[in-house]
Design an enzyme around this catalytic site. Structure first.
Site, mmCIF file in Angstrom:
data_model
loop_
_atom_site.group_PDB
_atom_site.id
_atom_site.type_symbol
_atom_site.label_atom_id
_atom_site.label_comp_id
_atom_site.label_asym_id
_atom_site.label_seq_id
_atom_site.Cartn_x
_atom_site.Cartn_y
_atom_site.Cartn_z
ATOM 1 C CG HIS A 181 -53.443 10.558 48.616
ATOM 2 N ND1 HIS A 181 -53.835 10.155 47.361
ATOM 3 C CD2 HIS A 181 -54.425 10.171 49.459
ATOM 4 C CE1 HIS A 181 -55.022 9.566 47.433
ATOM 5 N NE2 HIS A 181 -55.387 9.560 48.698
ATOM 6 C CD GLU A 224 -55.090 9.040 52.921
ATOM 7 O OE1 GLU A 224 -56.194 8.446 52.895
ATOM 8 O OE2 GLU A 224 -54.161 8.731 52.137
ATOM 9 C CG ASP A 251 -56.363 4.309 52.211
ATOM 10 O OD1 ASP A 251 -57.344 5.041 52.387
ATOM 11 O OD2 ASP A 251 -55.525 4.492 51.307
ATOM 12 C CG HIS A 257 -57.394 2.805 48.372
ATOM 13 N ND1 HIS A 257 -58.195 2.411 47.310
ATOM 14 C CD2 HIS A 257 -57.871 4.013 48.764
ATOM 15 C CE1 HIS A 257 -59.109 3.326 47.078
ATOM 16 N NE2 HIS A 257 -58.933 4.318 47.944
ATOM 17 C CD GLU A 277 -60.175 6.659 53.387
ATOM 18 O OE1 GLU A 277 -61.194 6.142 52.872
ATOM 19 O OE2 GLU A 277 -59.320 7.271 52.737
#
Length: 243
Positions: free
Chosen positions: A12, A39, A41, A54, A114
């Site tokens: 993450h 993952e 952002d 993020h 994301e």
């Protein structure tokens, strides 16, 4: 279902607890623990540079202030995105999306991107991130694009329809299934508390993969794996090792 090319375990925000989240240092840390999928952002600067962050503001994870969507990349690139975490990471910069793409491809790693638009910037961000992903991964297995914002995913679909997409859900809101169909997703990613064997079976029955965030408990991970989960996003990269 179509073959699924992505690993089960995803780190993450890089390894966003061990090192400053959404930085190259975090990706290196995650790779050091054996992770080969991540993952992160991605959002846009005012002048259209895709980079990792993020929050909708800069204060928590950098030396900057205010909205990054109101600032040009030349200014954002000078910020310290590491000192907030711990002294060894002082002067760690915000990474451009292109830098993360280069890291992943050089190390044989996969990526769940994301799309994280600042408020009001959903369409511009979705389209730009998709176009940049298509360019950066041309000729290679592309990243999985995901978002909580259907408008951003729709813009990504319209800009680069061949890239795989996933709808992110923190609750099973009315109409989410229909939205996923309209967005032509390949997967649905939920808060792990929403996911169980029945939902996994329902998603698989539609031909979609099932992924969850953010699982940091081994017992929860084992239950989900037994239920047939396709992807687990975790912060606990030092405890939950990919097999």
């Amino acid at each position: 279902m179509k073959p699924w090319p992505y690993p089960l375990w995803l780190a993450h925000r890089g390894a966003g607890k061990i090192a400053p989240e959404n930085t190259l240092a975090a990706f290196r840390a995650g790779a050091g623990f054996g992770y080969r999928a991540f993952e992160c952002d991605v959002k846009l600067s005012r002048d259209g540079e895709a980079f990792l962050l993020h929050d909708d503001t800069l204060e928590r994870t950098s030396s900057g202030q205010g909205s990054p969507a109101a600032q040009d990349w030349a200014d954002l690139a000078r910020l310290d995105a590491g000192a907030w975490h711990s002294p060894p990471y002082a002067a760690e910069p915000l990474p451009r999306f292109a830098q993360v793409a280069a890291f992943c491809q050089a190390n044989g790693c996969m990526l769940n991107v994301e799309i994280k638009p600042c408020p009001g910037d959903e369409v511009r961000t979705g389209a730009a991130v998709a176009r940049e992903a298509a360019r950066l991964w041309r000729g290679a297995l592309p990243p999985l694009l995901s978002s909580f914002k259907p408008e951003a995913l729709a813009a990504a679909r319209d800009a680069e329809p061949t890239l795989p997409r996933a709808l992110l859900l923190d609750q099973l809101w009315d109409g989410w299934w229909q939205a996923a169909e309209q967005l032509d997703v390949v997967a649905v990613i939920t808060n792990y508390r929403l996911m169980d064997g029945a939902l996994i079976k329902r998603l698989h029955g539609r031909g979609w993969r099932a992924l969850v965030y953010t699982v940091n408990d081994e017992a929860v991970a084992k239950r989900l794996i037994a239920d047939g989960i396709d992807g687990i996003i975790t912060d606990a990269v030092d405890r939950l090792r990919p097999v």
